[in-house]
Design a protein around this motif. Structure first.
Motif, mmCIF file in Angstrom:
data_model
loop_
_atom_site.group_PDB
_atom_site.id
_atom_site.type_symbol
_atom_site.label_atom_id
_atom_site.label_comp_id
_atom_site.label_asym_id
_atom_site.label_seq_id
_atom_site.Cartn_x
_atom_site.Cartn_y
_atom_site.Cartn_z
ATOM 1 N N GLY A 1 3.817 -4.636 -12.374
ATOM 2 C CA GLY A 1 4.013 -3.649 -11.323
ATOM 3 C C GLY A 1 3.057 -2.481 -11.318
ATOM 4 N N GLU A 2 2.005 -2.505 -12.135
ATOM 5 C CA GLU A 2 1.053 -1.388 -12.158
ATOM 6 C C GLU A 2 0.039 -1.544 -11.022
ATOM 7 O OE1 GLU A 2 -2.350 0.598 -15.089
ATOM 8 O OE2 GLU A 2 -1.400 -1.315 -15.608
ATOM 9 N N PRO A 3 -0.120 -0.522 -10.153
ATOM 10 C CA PRO A 3 -1.111 -0.620 -9.077
ATOM 11 C C PRO A 3 -2.501 -0.197 -9.555
ATOM 12 C CG PRO A 3 0.186 1.377 -8.830
ATOM 13 C CD PRO A 3 0.729 0.671 -10.033
ATOM 14 N N LEU A 4 -3.512 -0.978 -9.192
ATOM 15 C CA LEU A 4 -4.903 -0.689 -9.544
ATOM 16 C C LEU A 4 -5.712 -0.649 -8.259
ATOM 17 C CD1 LEU A 4 -5.307 -3.283 -12.450
ATOM 18 C CD2 LEU A 4 -4.739 -0.855 -12.689
ATOM 19 N N SER A 5 -6.331 0.479 -7.983
ATOM 20 C CA SER A 5 -7.116 0.643 -6.768
ATOM 21 C C SER A 5 -8.577 0.326 -7.050
ATOM 22 C CB SER A 5 -6.974 2.067 -6.233
ATOM 23 O OG SER A 5 -7.747 2.241 -5.071
ATOM 24 N N ALA A 6 -9.089 -0.729 -6.393
ATOM 25 C CA ALA A 6 -10.482 -1.166 -6.535
ATOM 26 C C ALA A 6 -10.920 -1.205 -7.995
ATOM 27 C CB ALA A 6 -11.406 -0.266 -5.718
ATOM 28 N N PRO A 7 -10.225 -1.914 -8.855
ATOM 29 C CA PRO A 7 -10.567 -1.925 -10.276
ATOM 30 C C PRO A 7 -11.865 -2.684 -10.543
ATOM 31 C CG PRO A 7 -8.918 -3.591 -9.840
ATOM 32 C CD PRO A 7 -9.109 -2.846 -8.551
ATOM 33 N N ASP A 8 -12.583 -2.283 -11.609
ATOM 34 C CA ASP A 8 -13.727 -3.085 -12.031
ATOM 35 C C ASP A 8 -13.214 -4.293 -12.807
ATOM 36 O OD1 ASP A 8 -13.155 -2.236 -14.678
ATOM 37 O OD2 ASP A 8 -14.532 -0.545 -14.504
ATOM 38 N N ASP A 9 -14.117 -5.232 -13.107
ATOM 39 C CA ASP A 9 -13.688 -6.482 -13.732
ATOM 40 C C ASP A 9 -13.055 -6.256 -15.098
ATOM 41 O OD1 ASP A 9 -14.584 -7.851 -11.553
ATOM 42 O OD2 ASP A 9 -16.348 -8.728 -12.520
ATOM 43 N N ALA A 10 -13.612 -5.343 -15.881
ATOM 44 C CA ALA A 10 -13.087 -5.115 -17.225
ATOM 45 C C ALA A 10 -11.660 -4.565 -17.164
ATOM 46 C CB ALA A 10 -13.997 -4.157 -17.987
ATOM 47 N N LEU B 1 0.840 -1.205 0.000
ATOM 48 C CA LEU B 1 0.000 0.000 0.000
ATOM 49 C C LEU B 1 0.875 1.256 0.000
ATOM 50 C CD1 LEU B 1 -2.772 -1.031 2.569
ATOM 51 C CD2 LEU B 1 -3.059 -0.720 0.119
ATOM 52 N N ASP B 2 1.934 1.230 0.803
ATOM 53 C CA ASP B 2 2.836 2.383 0.842
ATOM 54 C C ASP B 2 3.516 2.585 -0.515
ATOM 55 O OD1 ASP B 2 2.191 2.814 3.456
ATOM 56 O OD2 ASP B 2 3.967 1.799 4.279
ATOM 57 N N ALA B 3 3.946 1.511 -1.126
ATOM 58 C CA ALA B 3 4.628 1.633 -2.412
ATOM 59 C C ALA B 3 3.703 2.182 -3.489
ATOM 60 C CB ALA B 3 5.166 0.270 -2.844
ATOM 61 N N ALA B 4 2.402 1.847 -3.378
ATOM 62 C CA ALA B 4 1.441 2.348 -4.360
ATOM 63 C C ALA B 4 0.960 3.753 -4.033
ATOM 64 C CB ALA B 4 0.241 1.402 -4.428
ATOM 65 N N GLY B 5 1.307 4.242 -2.846
ATOM 66 C CA GLY B 5 0.897 5.595 -2.466
ATOM 67 C C GLY B 5 -0.565 5.703 -2.090
ATOM 68 N N VAL B 6 -1.175 4.623 -1.563
ATOM 69 C CA VAL B 6 -2.590 4.642 -1.178
ATOM 70 C C VAL B 6 -2.718 4.106 0.243
ATOM 71 C CG1 VAL B 6 -3.401 4.377 -3.551
ATOM 72 C CG2 VAL B 6 -2.988 2.342 -2.162
ATOM 73 N N ASP B 7 -3.882 4.363 0.863
ATOM 74 C CA ASP B 7 -4.121 3.841 2.206
ATOM 75 C C ASP B 7 -5.152 2.714 2.129
ATOM 76 O OD1 ASP B 7 -6.619 5.036 1.919
ATOM 77 O OD2 ASP B 7 -6.025 6.836 3.016
ATOM 78 N N SER C 1 -8.209 2.594 2.625
ATOM 79 C CA SER C 1 -9.512 2.904 2.022
ATOM 80 C C SER C 1 -9.541 2.603 0.530
ATOM 81 C CB SER C 1 -9.856 4.379 2.250
ATOM 82 O OG SER C 1 -8.917 5.229 1.580
ATOM 83 N N ALA C 2 -8.364 2.405 -0.068
ATOM 84 C CA ALA C 2 -8.290 2.160 -1.515
ATOM 85 C C ALA C 2 -8.353 0.678 -1.867
ATOM 86 C CB ALA C 2 -7.002 2.748 -2.077
ATOM 87 N N VAL C 3 -8.440 -0.209 -0.870
ATOM 88 C CA VAL C 3 -8.448 -1.642 -1.173
ATOM 89 C C VAL C 3 -9.808 -2.051 -1.744
ATOM 90 C CG1 VAL C 3 -6.733 -2.101 0.588
ATOM 91 C CG2 VAL C 3 -9.144 -2.314 1.166
ATOM 92 N N PRO C 4 -9.819 -3.121 -2.534
ATOM 93 C CA PRO C 4 -8.678 -3.970 -2.851
ATOM 94 C C PRO C 4 -7.701 -3.296 -3.811
ATOM 95 C CG PRO C 4 -10.580 -4.680 -4.116
ATOM 96 C CD PRO C 4 -11.061 -3.627 -3.169
ATOM 97 N N LEU C 5 -6.422 -3.436 -3.507
ATOM 98 C CA LEU C 5 -5.363 -2.981 -4.385
ATOM 99 C C LEU C 5 -4.830 -4.190 -5.146
ATOM 100 C CD1 LEU C 5 -3.207 -0.810 -5.276
ATOM 101 C CD2 LEU C 5 -1.795 -1.730 -3.414
ATOM 102 N N VAL C 6 -4.769 -4.067 -6.459
ATOM 103 C CA VAL C 6 -4.198 -5.124 -7.282
ATOM 104 C C VAL C 6 -2.925 -4.588 -7.921
ATOM 105 C CG1 VAL C 6 -4.540 -6.678 -9.237
ATOM 106 C CG2 VAL C 6 -6.483 -6.097 -7.757
ATOM 107 N N VAL C 7 -1.826 -5.282 -7.701
ATOM 108 C CA VAL C 7 -0.569 -4.949 -8.356
ATOM 109 C C VAL C 7 -0.379 -5.949 -9.487
ATOM 110 C CG1 VAL C 7 1.911 -4.610 -8.091
ATOM 111 C CG2 VAL C 7 0.368 -4.085 -6.189
ATOM 112 N N THR C 8 -0.408 -5.472 -10.721
ATOM 113 C CA THR C 8 -0.339 -6.350 -11.879
ATOM 114 C C THR C 8 1.050 -6.975 -12.009
ATOM 115 O OG1 THR C 8 0.348 -4.606 -13.398
ATOM 116 C CG2 THR C 8 -2.022 -4.886 -13.039
ATOM 117 N N PRO C 9 1.178 -8.000 -12.831
ATOM 118 C CA PRO C 9 2.490 -8.648 -12.990
ATOM 119 C C PRO C 9 3.613 -7.703 -13.410
ATOM 120 C CG PRO C 9 0.782 -10.047 -13.893
ATOM 121 C CD PRO C 9 0.111 -8.763 -13.533
#
Length: 591
Positions: free
Chosen positions: A240-249, A222-228, A230-238
């Motif tokens: 290294g791209e961070p996605l905060s609460a992404p939709d399925d698409a 979470l620190d590395a992505a710069g979010v707290d 409240s932004a979860v779920p955080l997904v870090v892609t293979p």
């Protein structure tokens, strides 16, 4: 399956890569020689034999020919081999070939290969057998899709071993996906969206690691992505791209799944990726039709979430829904079908000889014909707290990612049909107890006889008939259920943190309102069900009656659970998918 006398094949041209440290549970010599670049792991060749001398001999012969291009891993028991495979899977590495001795104590080679399929379905599977065990090897075709059986001894390897492995590596290289580093998911244990993200990735065979947001590693991510939090779920892609609460698409696109068609017009567009849709995609593509399958979540439908299907033809030892789905998906893709995921269909337009499928993102896919195979959803429970706790202890269907959390817990399964029974049996393997809550008086009225017998013989399973769930209680997650006896009206509170619900089918057909004829419950009418005293329905434009699976719109067909009066079985859905393609051909011949 190939015969036990293989034909020599050229050596695969896999690139030279290097290997990381050996996985836990593997012996020290599992790590083969390294190349200068230690950042890219080589695909693995894994052998398992309980005889140390034989195990070393297999590894020696494999390294001699393939050690520069593949990492050779050996183990001396099925459990150790599975542990090694799990570690390889967690690291995002590939396994090209699995070689297992048949006669091993504790876990036979066939049993090992069956479990290994769940981890590496693309790996080629070879069984090492003595001459007396060839019948067992042949029987393994149905259980593990055995690719080859190899008689021991295999000396000289240049004649008996290497041609077999060369052929398997060539076959694997054609179908193997490119290596993809692992995704990471950071979330709350009882977050509904965190649960949905994990389930989406698991059902789409995307490898990921889960970290609780309050764990040390979770906080670091979470620190590395710069979010707290409240932004979860955080997904870090293979990559290294961070996605905060992404939709399925968005999630699907970022982890490498196909989310859009490659062209705008097809011979056949299949809506829905359950057994009927996969069958139609496979047969359509194999028979030369430009075919695209559009699925809103993941292939497999409800069948794909089943822990064990034991009455499907050709699998005497049963098969998991995930295994059956993955095999079908691979077959369809091999024949050229496109599978588009995380694409929600919201409308269907008929314009002359063209049919246009509208997607939620505003795009449109055209086709000569459309097959509606959108399946059904589980009906939701109605009562205080149930909606609020969905995804936080209350789950609809067999939530793949939640089963491990049920270990040593008292779990409730709601429903009286096969899906509920299969889930109860699966959960009973690790749960302390499983209570099956059934509204009817008897299981036999809605569940297959073999499952009724299995449940009755399972000491961990309790069946409560004439009972229903009327309320869920809990703060941030499920803590208690309120049950009501339908005979007496008495209510009872029971403690539990997990309830899995399977209470009937609701067709996913609202988007077809006003487009094709449906019955009062929303199931699509087709063929004979459309006829009025033998005559085509009102507004039918052709001088022939609708084909058997054709809807009230010519060139639009329906198959599987979404069809009115369907059998609601995997086998019948597969059959209807194949039949629909035959009718599609007949329709196209008249254009």
């Amino acid at each position: 399956m190939t015969s036990s006398t293989p034909t020599a094949a050229p050596t695969t041209s896999a690139p030279t890569t290097s290997a990381p440290a050996p996985p836990a549970g593997a012996p020290a010599d599992a790590d083969a020689d390294r190349t200068a670049d230690a950042s890219v792991p080589r695909p693995a060749l894994l052998s398992v034999d309980d005889d140390p001398a034989v195990s070393r001999a297999v590894a020696r012969d494999l390294r001699r020919r393939y050690g520069s291009r593949y990492r050779v891993v050996r183990a001396e028991s099925g459990d150790a081999a599975l542990e090694a495979l799990r570690e390889l899977k967690l690291r995002g590495e590939q396994v090209a070939v699995l070689l297992a001795d048949h006669r091993m104590p504790g876990m036979t080679g066939i049993e090992f290969l069956e479990q290994a399929m769940d981890l590496f379905p693309q790996a080629r599977r070879v069984l090492l057998t003595a001459y007396a065990d060839t019948e067992a090897a042949i029987d393994a075709v149905n259980v593990v899709d055995l690719d080859h059986y190899l008689l021991k001894p295999w000396a000289p390897p240049e004649e008996k071993l290497y041609p077999v492995i060369d052929a398997q590596l060539d076959a694997w290289a054609v179908s193997a996906p490119p290596p993809v580093p692992q995704a990471k998911v950071v979330g709350h244990r009882w977050s509904a969206r965190s649960s949905q993200v994990r389930e989406f990735l698991a059902r789409n065979q995307v490898s990921y690691r889960w970290f609780a947001s309050d764990s040390a590693e979770g906080r670091r991510l979470l620190d590395a992505a710069g979010v707290d939090e409240s932004a979860v779920p955080l997904v870090v892609t293979p990559d290294g791209e961070p996605l905060s609460a992404p939709d399925d698409a968005t999630l699907a696109a970022r982890v490498g799944l196909a989310t859009s068609p490659t062209t705008d017009f097809y011979d056949l567009v299949v809506v829905g990726g359950g057994p009927a849709g996969l069958s139609a995609a496979l047969y359509g593509a194999s028979e030369g039709l430009r075919t695209a399958l559009v699925e809103r979540v993941a292939t497999g439908g409800q069948a794909g979430q089943s822990s064990r299907i034991e009455n499907y033809l050709g699998f005497p030892d049963g098969v998991s829904g995930a295994q059956l789905t993955e095999r079908a998906r691979r077959q369809a893709v091999r024949f050229g079908a496109e599978i588009v995921l995380a694409a929600d269909v919201v409308g269907l337009d008929v314009q002359g000889s063209a049919r246009h499928v509208r997607l939620a993102d505003g795009s449109v896919v055209g086709a000569h014909t459309v097959l509606l195979a959108s399946g059904v959803a589980y009906r939701e429970l109605d009562g205080p707290g149930l909606s609020a706790l969905t995804g936080r202890g209350v789950y609809y269907g067999s939530a793949l990612t939640e089963a491990p959390a049920c270990e040593d817990q008292d779990v409730f399964v709601v429903g009286g049909a096969n899906s509920a029974g299969q889930s109860a049996m699966h959960l009973s393997r690790t749960a302390r107890s499983v209570t099956l809550v059934v509204r009817g008086e008897h299981l036999s009225s809605s569940m297959s006889h073999y499952l009724v017998e299995q449940l009755a013989a399972n000491p961990k399973v309790r069946v409560r008939t004439c009972c229903e769930v009327v309320e869920a209680v809990g703060d941030d997650h499920l803590e208690r259920l309120v049950l009501r006896d339908s005979r007496t009206g008495e209510k009872e509170e029971v403690e539990t943190s997990h309830a899995f619900v399977f209470i009937g089918a609701v067709p996913r057909t609202d988007w077809l309102d006003g487009t094709v004829a449906r019955d009062a419950r929303g199931f699509v009418l087709a063929g004979p069900d459309l006829l009025d005293e033998g005559r085509p329905p009102s507004g039918w434009p052709l001088d022939r009656p609708p084909y058997h699976l054709e809807t009230s719109r010519p060139g639009v067909f329906v198959a599987g659970d979404a069809r009115a009066e369907s059998a609601k079985r995997v086998a019948s859905a597969v059959g209807e998918g194949a039949m629909a393609v035959m009718l599609v051909h007949r329709y196209l011949e008249q254009l």
